[in-house]
Design a protein around this motif. Structure first.
Motif, short mmCIF file in Angstrom:
data_model
loop_
_atom_site.label_atom_id
_atom_site.label_comp_id
_atom_site.label_asym_id
_atom_site.label_seq_id
_atom_site.Cartn_x
_atom_site.Cartn_y
_atom_site.Cartn_z
N ALA A 1 -2.90 -1.07 -10.71
CA ALA A 1 -1.27 -0.97 -10.76
C ALA A 1 -0.96 -1.70 -12.07
O ALA A 1 -1.27 -2.49 -12.42
N GLY A 2 0.07 -1.18 -12.77
CA GLY A 2 0.55 -1.78 -13.94
C GLY A 2 1.74 -2.93 -13.56
O GLY A 2 2.09 -2.98 -12.41
N ALA A 3 2.17 -3.27 -14.61
CA ALA A 3 3.12 -4.48 -14.12
C ALA A 3 4.52 -3.89 -13.59
O ALA A 3 5.27 -4.36 -12.81
N TYR A 4 4.88 -2.79 -13.91
CA TYR A 4 5.94 -1.87 -13.42
C TYR A 4 5.56 -0.63 -12.62
O TYR A 4 4.82 0.17 -12.87
N ALA A 5 5.27 -1.22 -11.34
CA ALA A 5 4.54 -0.25 -10.13
C ALA A 5 5.69 -0.41 -9.00
O ALA A 5 4.98 -1.00 -7.86
N PRO A 6 6.72 -0.12 -8.86
CA PRO A 6 7.45 -0.03 -7.65
C PRO A 6 7.19 0.70 -6.30
O PRO A 6 7.39 0.09 -5.23
N ASN A 7 6.25 1.52 -6.60
CA ASN A 7 5.68 2.22 -5.52
C ASN A 7 4.28 2.00 -5.27
O ASN A 7 3.34 2.68 -4.54
N GLY A 8 4.03 0.62 -5.75
CA GLY A 8 2.57 0.33 -5.50
C GLY A 8 2.09 0.01 -4.23
O GLY A 8 1.05 0.08 -3.97
N LEU A 9 3.08 -0.29 -3.24
CA LEU A 9 2.82 -0.69 -1.85
C LEU A 9 2.29 0.82 -1.30
O LEU A 9 1.66 0.49 -0.35
N LEU A 10 2.53 1.89 -1.88
CA LEU A 10 1.71 3.22 -1.31
C LEU A 10 0.53 3.61 -1.75
O LEU A 10 0.04 4.72 -1.37
N SER A 11 -0.26 2.85 -2.45
CA SER A 11 -1.55 3.21 -2.85
C SER A 11 -2.33 1.81 -2.95
O SER A 11 -2.18 0.72 -3.06
N ILE A 12 -3.54 2.37 -2.32
CA ILE A 12 -4.61 1.62 -2.13
C ILE A 12 -5.67 2.07 -2.93
O ILE A 12 -6.10 3.26 -3.32
N THR A 13 -6.79 1.35 -3.22
CA THR A 13 -8.13 1.66 -3.74
C THR A 13 -9.13 2.20 -2.93
O THR A 13 -9.29 1.85 -1.85
N PRO A 14 -9.95 3.14 -3.38
CA PRO A 14 -11.04 3.61 -2.47
C PRO A 14 -11.87 2.40 -2.11
O PRO A 14 -12.33 2.43 -0.82
N VAL B 1 -0.95 0.32 5.84
CA VAL B 1 -1.73 -0.19 4.80
C VAL B 1 -1.23 -0.50 3.65
O VAL B 1 -1.33 0.57 2.89
N ASN B 2 -0.38 -1.29 3.24
CA ASN B 2 0.24 -1.81 2.33
C ASN B 2 -0.71 -2.10 0.95
O ASN B 2 -1.57 -2.98 1.02
N GLY B 3 -0.34 -1.35 0.04
CA GLY B 3 -1.16 -1.53 -1.39
C GLY B 3 -0.85 -3.01 -2.05
O GLY B 3 -1.76 -3.30 -2.72
N LEU B 4 0.13 -3.59 -1.90
CA LEU B 4 0.37 -4.82 -2.33
C LEU B 4 -0.18 -6.11 -1.58
O LEU B 4 -0.33 -7.07 -1.90
N HIS B 5 -0.87 -5.65 -0.48
CA HIS B 5 -1.69 -6.58 0.48
C HIS B 5 -2.98 -6.15 0.71
O HIS B 5 -3.57 -5.89 1.58
N GLN B 6 -4.03 -6.01 -0.23
CA GLN B 6 -5.17 -5.36 -0.05
C GLN B 6 -5.96 -6.52 -0.12
O GLN B 6 -6.79 -6.87 -0.87
N SER B 7 -6.12 -7.13 1.25
CA SER B 7 -6.93 -8.45 1.48
C SER B 7 -7.31 -8.50 2.80
O SER B 7 -6.81 -7.81 3.68
N ARG B 8 -8.54 -8.91 2.92
CA ARG B 8 -9.14 -9.08 4.37
C ARG B 8 -8.23 -9.96 5.21
O ARG B 8 -8.03 -9.70 6.48
#
Length: 354
Positions: free
Chosen positions: A48-61, A323-330
Protein backbone atom coordinates in the motif's frame (compact mmCIF):
# COMPACT_ATOMS: atom_id res chain seq x y z
CA UNK A 1 -13.98 12.78 15.99
CA UNK A 2 -10.70 10.80 16.18
CA UNK A 3 -8.88 10.36 12.88
CA UNK A 4 -8.84 6.99 11.14
CA UNK A 5 -5.09 6.76 11.75
CA UNK A 6 -5.57 7.33 15.47
CA UNK A 7 -8.30 4.68 15.66
CA UNK A 8 -6.12 2.13 13.90
CA UNK A 9 -3.21 2.86 16.25
CA UNK A 10 -5.62 2.36 19.13
CA UNK A 11 -6.78 -0.97 17.71
CA UNK A 12 -3.18 -2.10 17.20
CA UNK A 13 -2.34 -1.22 20.79
CA UNK A 14 -5.40 -3.12 21.98
CA UNK A 15 -4.52 -6.24 20.01
CA UNK A 16 -0.95 -6.18 21.34
CA UNK A 17 -2.16 -5.68 24.90
CA UNK A 18 -4.58 -8.60 24.67
CA UNK A 19 -1.82 -10.94 23.49
CA UNK A 20 0.92 -9.58 25.78
CA UNK A 21 -1.32 -10.01 28.83
CA UNK A 22 -2.37 -13.50 27.82
CA UNK A 23 -6.02 -12.45 27.71
CA UNK A 24 -6.41 -14.17 24.34
CA UNK A 25 -5.80 -17.43 26.24
CA UNK A 26 -7.37 -16.97 29.67
CA UNK A 27 -10.47 -15.12 28.47
CA UNK A 28 -10.99 -17.34 25.45
CA UNK A 29 -13.49 -19.65 27.15
CA UNK A 30 -15.72 -16.68 27.93
CA UNK A 31 -15.23 -14.72 24.71
CA UNK A 32 -14.84 -17.34 21.99
CA UNK A 33 -17.97 -18.68 20.38
CA UNK A 34 -18.57 -22.02 18.73
CA UNK A 35 -17.01 -20.50 15.64
CA UNK A 36 -16.60 -17.40 13.52
CA UNK A 37 -16.88 -16.21 9.94
CA UNK A 38 -13.89 -14.33 8.55
CA UNK A 39 -14.34 -11.59 5.94
CA UNK A 40 -11.81 -10.86 3.19
CA UNK A 41 -11.92 -8.60 0.16
CA UNK A 42 -8.74 -8.07 -1.89
CA UNK A 43 -5.69 -10.35 -1.77
CA UNK A 44 -2.78 -8.57 -3.43
CA UNK A 45 1.00 -8.61 -2.88
CA UNK A 46 1.43 -4.96 -3.93
CA UNK A 47 2.40 -2.78 -0.94
CA UNK A 48 0.00 0.00 0.00
CA UNK A 49 1.20 3.51 -0.77
CA UNK A 50 1.02 6.55 1.46
CA UNK A 51 -2.41 7.30 0.06
CA UNK A 52 -4.47 4.11 0.39
CA UNK A 53 -7.79 4.86 2.11
CA UNK A 54 -9.18 1.47 1.09
CA UNK A 55 -6.10 -0.32 2.38
CA UNK A 56 -8.15 -1.97 5.11
CA UNK A 57 -9.80 -4.07 2.35
CA UNK A 58 -6.58 -5.66 1.08
CA UNK A 59 -4.26 -8.25 2.59
CA UNK A 60 -1.15 -9.87 1.10
CA UNK A 61 -1.01 -13.51 0.00
CA UNK A 62 1.67 -14.07 2.65
CA UNK A 63 -0.69 -12.93 5.39
CA UNK A 64 -3.53 -15.07 4.04
CA UNK A 65 -1.14 -18.03 4.11
CA UNK A 66 -0.28 -17.17 7.73
CA UNK A 67 -3.99 -16.97 8.61
CA UNK A 68 -4.68 -20.39 7.11
CA UNK A 69 -1.70 -21.94 8.88
CA UNK A 70 -2.69 -20.39 12.20
CA UNK A 71 -6.24 -21.74 11.96
CA UNK A 72 -4.92 -25.28 11.60
CA UNK A 73 -2.30 -24.95 14.33
CA UNK A 74 -4.90 -23.61 16.79
CA UNK A 75 -7.34 -26.41 16.22
CA UNK A 76 -10.01 -24.69 14.15
CA UNK A 77 -12.11 -26.74 11.77
CA UNK A 78 -12.43 -24.83 8.49
CA UNK A 79 -15.96 -25.51 7.23
CA UNK A 80 -18.29 -24.21 4.54
CA UNK A 81 -21.34 -22.05 5.15
CA UNK A 82 -23.57 -25.07 4.44
CA UNK A 83 -22.36 -26.63 7.70
CA UNK A 84 -22.76 -23.62 10.02
CA UNK A 85 -26.35 -24.28 11.15
CA UNK A 86 -25.56 -27.82 12.23
CA UNK A 87 -22.33 -26.86 14.01
CA UNK A 88 -24.17 -24.22 16.02
CA UNK A 89 -26.55 -26.79 17.47
CA UNK A 90 -24.15 -29.75 17.46
CA UNK A 91 -20.65 -28.54 18.36
CA UNK A 92 -17.69 -30.82 17.65
CA UNK A 93 -16.50 -31.04 21.22
CA UNK A 94 -14.08 -28.24 22.05
CA UNK A 95 -13.06 -27.67 18.43
CA UNK A 96 -14.19 -24.24 17.19
CA UNK A 97 -14.94 -23.72 13.52
CA UNK A 98 -14.16 -20.96 11.07
CA UNK A 99 -15.71 -20.02 7.73
CA UNK A 100 -13.75 -18.13 5.05
CA UNK A 101 -15.72 -15.57 3.00
CA UNK A 102 -14.59 -13.18 0.27
CA UNK A 103 -16.85 -10.28 -0.75
CA UNK A 104 -17.49 -8.58 -4.12
CA UNK A 105 -15.83 -11.04 -6.50
CA UNK A 106 -12.41 -9.48 -7.15
CA UNK A 107 -10.14 -10.95 -9.79
CA UNK A 108 -7.17 -10.89 -7.41
CA UNK A 109 -8.95 -13.55 -5.34
CA UNK A 110 -8.58 -15.99 -8.23
CA UNK A 111 -4.97 -15.02 -8.90
CA UNK A 112 -3.59 -14.90 -5.37
CA UNK A 113 -6.05 -16.48 -2.91
CA UNK A 114 -7.22 -19.55 -4.82
CA UNK A 115 -3.76 -21.22 -5.03
CA UNK A 116 -3.36 -20.87 -1.25
CA UNK A 117 -6.88 -22.07 -0.47
CA UNK A 118 -6.34 -25.10 -2.70
CA UNK A 119 -2.93 -25.85 -1.19
CA UNK A 120 -4.42 -25.77 2.29
CA UNK A 121 -7.46 -27.72 0.98
CA UNK A 122 -10.00 -25.55 2.79
CA UNK A 123 -13.55 -24.62 1.75
CA UNK A 124 -14.39 -20.98 1.11
CA UNK A 125 -17.22 -18.76 -0.09
CA UNK A 126 -17.10 -16.05 -2.76
CA UNK A 127 -19.96 -13.53 -2.63
CA UNK A 128 -20.66 -12.16 -6.11
CA UNK A 129 -22.33 -8.88 -7.06
CA UNK A 130 -24.00 -9.71 -10.37
CA UNK A 131 -23.54 -6.29 -12.00
CA UNK A 132 -19.84 -6.41 -11.19
CA UNK A 133 -19.55 -9.79 -12.91
CA UNK A 134 -21.18 -8.20 -15.97
CA UNK A 135 -18.51 -5.50 -16.05
CA UNK A 136 -20.73 -2.68 -14.89
CA UNK A 137 -21.85 -1.22 -11.58
CA UNK A 138 -20.34 1.29 -9.22
CA UNK A 139 -17.46 0.33 -6.98
CA UNK A 140 -17.91 3.82 -5.58
CA UNK A 141 -15.39 3.49 -2.75
CA UNK A 142 -12.68 2.82 -5.35
CA UNK A 143 -13.97 5.57 -7.63
CA UNK A 144 -13.77 8.00 -4.71
CA UNK A 145 -10.23 6.91 -3.86
CA UNK A 146 -9.02 7.30 -7.43
CA UNK A 147 -10.77 10.63 -8.01
CA UNK A 148 -9.22 12.19 -4.90
CA UNK A 149 -5.91 10.64 -5.91
CA UNK A 150 -5.94 12.77 -9.07
CA UNK A 151 -7.35 16.00 -7.64
CA UNK A 152 -5.46 18.77 -5.83
CA UNK A 153 -8.63 20.03 -4.14
CA UNK A 154 -11.92 18.38 -3.30
CA UNK A 155 -14.90 20.70 -3.65
CA UNK A 156 -18.46 19.64 -2.95
CA UNK A 157 -21.25 22.25 -3.07
CA UNK A 158 -23.76 22.67 -0.27
CA UNK A 159 -26.82 20.47 -0.46
CA UNK A 160 -28.04 18.53 2.58
CA UNK A 161 -24.82 19.61 4.32
CA UNK A 162 -22.47 22.62 4.16
CA UNK A 163 -20.13 23.00 1.20
CA UNK A 164 -16.81 21.19 1.38
CA UNK A 165 -13.53 22.62 0.10
CA UNK A 166 -10.50 20.59 1.14
CA UNK A 167 -6.86 20.56 -0.03
CA UNK A 168 -5.72 17.30 -1.60
CA UNK A 169 -2.21 17.99 -2.88
CA UNK A 170 -0.31 15.60 -0.59
CA UNK A 171 -0.95 12.01 0.42
CA UNK A 172 -1.83 13.15 3.94
CA UNK A 173 -4.28 15.77 2.66
CA UNK A 174 -5.85 13.21 0.35
CA UNK A 175 -6.37 10.80 3.24
CA UNK A 176 -8.05 13.53 5.29
CA UNK A 177 -10.23 14.56 2.34
CA UNK A 178 -11.27 10.97 1.64
CA UNK A 179 -12.20 10.35 5.27
CA UNK A 180 -14.22 13.59 5.51
CA UNK A 181 -16.13 12.99 2.31
CA UNK A 182 -16.66 9.29 3.00
CA UNK A 183 -18.27 10.06 6.38
CA UNK A 184 -20.42 12.77 4.87
CA UNK A 185 -21.65 10.68 1.96
CA UNK A 186 -22.31 7.54 4.01
CA UNK A 187 -24.57 9.58 6.29
CA UNK A 188 -26.85 10.63 3.42
CA UNK A 189 -28.79 8.94 0.66
CA UNK A 190 -27.12 6.56 -1.73
CA UNK A 191 -28.35 8.59 -4.70
CA UNK A 192 -26.50 11.63 -3.37
CA UNK A 193 -23.39 9.53 -2.71
CA UNK A 194 -23.26 8.15 -6.24
CA UNK A 195 -24.00 11.51 -7.86
CA UNK A 196 -21.32 13.33 -5.86
CA UNK A 197 -18.68 10.75 -6.66
CA UNK A 198 -19.65 10.82 -10.34
CA UNK A 199 -19.00 14.58 -10.41
CA UNK A 200 -15.60 14.13 -8.76
CA UNK A 201 -14.72 11.36 -11.22
CA UNK A 202 -15.64 13.64 -14.11
CA UNK A 203 -13.40 16.37 -12.71
CA UNK A 204 -10.58 13.86 -12.34
CA UNK A 205 -11.03 12.41 -15.83
CA UNK A 206 -12.09 8.98 -14.55
CA UNK A 207 -14.82 6.98 -16.26
CA UNK A 208 -17.69 6.16 -13.92
CA UNK A 209 -18.73 2.52 -13.73
CA UNK A 210 -15.56 1.12 -15.31
CA UNK A 211 -13.89 -0.31 -12.22
CA UNK A 212 -15.86 -3.55 -12.23
CA UNK A 213 -14.56 -4.68 -15.61
CA UNK A 214 -11.03 -3.91 -14.49
CA UNK A 215 -11.14 -5.43 -11.01
CA UNK A 216 -13.89 -8.05 -10.81
CA UNK A 217 -14.25 -11.58 -12.10
CA UNK A 218 -16.38 -12.00 -15.22
CA UNK A 219 -19.07 -14.64 -15.57
CA UNK A 220 -16.70 -16.71 -17.72
CA UNK A 221 -14.05 -16.59 -15.00
CA UNK A 222 -16.61 -17.40 -12.33
CA UNK A 223 -17.85 -20.41 -14.26
CA UNK A 224 -14.27 -21.65 -14.38
CA UNK A 225 -13.97 -21.34 -10.60
CA UNK A 226 -17.41 -22.80 -9.87
CA UNK A 227 -16.29 -26.34 -10.70
CA UNK A 228 -14.04 -26.35 -7.64
CA UNK A 229 -15.76 -28.48 -4.95
CA UNK A 230 -14.13 -26.37 -2.22
CA UNK A 231 -15.87 -23.20 -3.45
CA UNK A 232 -19.35 -22.00 -2.57
CA UNK A 233 -20.59 -19.04 -4.60
CA UNK A 234 -22.99 -16.77 -2.75
CA UNK A 235 -25.04 -13.71 -3.67
CA UNK A 236 -24.09 -10.11 -2.93
CA UNK A 237 -27.10 -8.42 -4.66
CA UNK A 238 -27.27 -6.88 -8.14
CA UNK A 239 -25.66 -3.46 -7.64
CA UNK A 240 -24.14 -3.55 -4.12
CA UNK A 241 -26.50 -1.01 -2.51
CA UNK A 242 -26.83 -0.18 1.17
CA UNK A 243 -30.16 -1.99 1.31
CA UNK A 244 -31.59 -0.31 4.39
CA UNK A 245 -31.51 3.03 2.55
CA UNK A 246 -33.98 1.79 -0.10
CA UNK A 247 -37.63 0.81 -0.35
CA UNK A 248 -38.80 -2.76 0.13
CA UNK A 249 -39.44 -3.43 -3.56
CA UNK A 250 -35.86 -2.46 -4.45
CA UNK A 251 -34.49 -4.62 -1.63
CA UNK A 252 -36.47 -7.68 -2.74
CA UNK A 253 -35.30 -7.21 -6.33
CA UNK A 254 -31.65 -6.77 -5.35
CA UNK A 255 -31.69 -9.87 -3.18
CA UNK A 256 -33.84 -12.14 -5.31
CA UNK A 257 -32.74 -11.20 -8.82
CA UNK A 258 -29.11 -10.98 -7.76
CA UNK A 259 -29.28 -14.63 -6.78
CA UNK A 260 -31.25 -15.64 -9.89
CA UNK A 261 -28.65 -14.09 -12.21
CA UNK A 262 -25.82 -15.98 -10.54
CA UNK A 263 -27.71 -19.27 -10.68
CA UNK A 264 -28.40 -18.81 -14.40
CA UNK A 265 -24.77 -18.03 -15.15
CA UNK A 266 -23.01 -20.72 -13.12
CA UNK A 267 -25.69 -23.41 -13.21
CA UNK A 268 -25.59 -24.03 -9.47
CA UNK A 269 -27.97 -23.16 -6.62
CA UNK A 270 -27.06 -20.14 -4.50
CA UNK A 271 -27.98 -20.60 -0.84
CA UNK A 272 -26.08 -17.86 0.97
CA UNK A 273 -26.25 -14.06 0.95
CA UNK A 274 -23.89 -11.29 2.04
CA UNK A 275 -25.46 -7.88 2.69
CA UNK A 276 -23.43 -5.12 0.96
CA UNK A 277 -21.58 -2.93 3.49
CA UNK A 278 -23.44 -5.02 6.06
CA UNK A 279 -23.42 -2.71 9.09
CA UNK A 280 -26.60 -1.75 10.99
CA UNK A 281 -27.15 1.28 8.73
CA UNK A 282 -27.12 -0.99 5.67
CA UNK A 283 -28.92 -4.14 6.79
CA UNK A 284 -31.40 -4.61 9.61
CA UNK A 285 -34.45 -6.60 10.61
CA UNK A 286 -36.35 -5.88 7.38
CA UNK A 287 -33.45 -7.16 5.27
CA UNK A 288 -32.98 -10.19 7.53
CA UNK A 289 -36.66 -11.10 7.09
CA UNK A 290 -36.52 -10.65 3.30
CA UNK A 291 -33.43 -12.85 3.03
CA UNK A 292 -35.20 -15.55 5.04
CA UNK A 293 -38.41 -15.25 3.01
CA UNK A 294 -36.45 -15.38 -0.24
CA UNK A 295 -35.16 -18.80 0.77
CA UNK A 296 -31.52 -18.25 1.64
CA UNK A 297 -30.08 -20.72 4.14
CA UNK A 298 -27.86 -18.06 5.72
CA UNK A 299 -27.08 -14.38 5.31
CA UNK A 300 -24.04 -12.61 6.72
CA UNK A 301 -23.52 -9.06 7.96
CA UNK A 302 -20.37 -7.14 8.85
CA UNK A 303 -21.49 -6.71 12.45
CA UNK A 304 -18.42 -7.88 14.38
CA UNK A 305 -18.50 -10.93 16.58
CA UNK A 306 -18.23 -14.68 16.99
CA UNK A 307 -21.01 -17.22 16.51
CA UNK A 308 -22.85 -18.58 19.55
CA UNK A 309 -25.65 -21.16 19.94
CA UNK A 310 -28.26 -18.37 19.88
CA UNK A 311 -27.31 -17.56 16.29
CA UNK A 312 -28.97 -20.82 15.24
CA UNK A 313 -32.25 -18.88 15.51
CA UNK A 314 -30.86 -15.93 13.54
CA UNK A 315 -29.16 -17.50 10.54
CA UNK A 316 -29.95 -14.45 8.39
CA UNK A 317 -28.16 -12.02 10.71
CA UNK A 318 -24.81 -13.72 11.20
CA UNK A 319 -21.85 -11.59 12.35
CA UNK A 320 -18.41 -11.76 10.80
CA UNK A 321 -14.87 -10.84 11.75
CA UNK A 322 -13.05 -8.66 9.23
CA UNK A 323 -9.44 -9.50 8.43
CA UNK A 324 -8.30 -5.90 8.15
CA UNK A 325 -5.45 -5.04 5.81
CA UNK A 326 -4.23 -2.35 8.23
CA UNK A 327 -3.73 -4.96 10.95
CA UNK A 328 -1.80 -7.76 9.27
CA UNK A 329 -0.11 -9.07 12.40
CA UNK A 330 -0.14 -12.25 14.43
CA UNK A 331 -1.21 -10.25 17.48
CA UNK A 332 -4.29 -8.93 15.69
CA UNK A 333 -5.16 -12.39 14.39
CA UNK A 334 -4.71 -14.02 17.80
CA UNK A 335 -6.89 -11.42 19.47
CA UNK A 336 -9.67 -11.70 16.87
CA UNK A 337 -9.70 -15.50 16.95
CA UNK A 338 -10.01 -15.43 20.74
CA UNK A 339 -13.11 -13.24 20.63
CA UNK A 340 -11.77 -10.99 23.39
CA UNK A 341 -12.02 -7.66 21.46
CA UNK A 342 -15.73 -8.24 20.95
CA UNK A 343 -16.45 -8.42 24.69
CA UNK A 344 -15.90 -4.66 24.78
CA UNK A 345 -17.07 -3.90 21.24
CA UNK A 346 -20.45 -5.59 21.77
CA UNK A 347 -20.70 -4.60 25.44
CA UNK A 348 -20.96 -8.21 26.51
CA UNK A 349 -23.80 -9.02 24.12
CA UNK A 350 -23.40 -12.20 22.12
CA UNK A 351 -26.20 -11.44 19.63
CA UNK A 352 -26.70 -8.32 17.51
CA UNK A 353 -29.72 -9.18 15.39
CA UNK A 354 -31.96 -6.11 15.40
Amino acid sequence: MPSAEFRHRLFDAGFRAIVASGADRWLKRVAQGHGLILTFHHVDPAPAGAYAPNGLLSITPDFLDAVLGTLVSRGFDVIGLDSVAERLVRPAGDRPFVVLTFDDGYRDNARYAVPLLRRHRVPWTLFVTSDFAEGRGRLWWIELERAIGRLDRVRVPADEAPALDLPAATAEEKMVAFAALYRRLRAGSEERLLATIAVLCDEAGIGVGRMAEELCLSWEELRGLASDPLLTIGAHTITHPMLAKHGEARVRREIGEGRARIEREIGRPVRHLSYPVGDPTSAGMREFAIARETGFDTAVTTRPGHLFPGHADHLHALPRVSVNGLHQSRAALSALLSGVPFLAWNRGRRLSVE
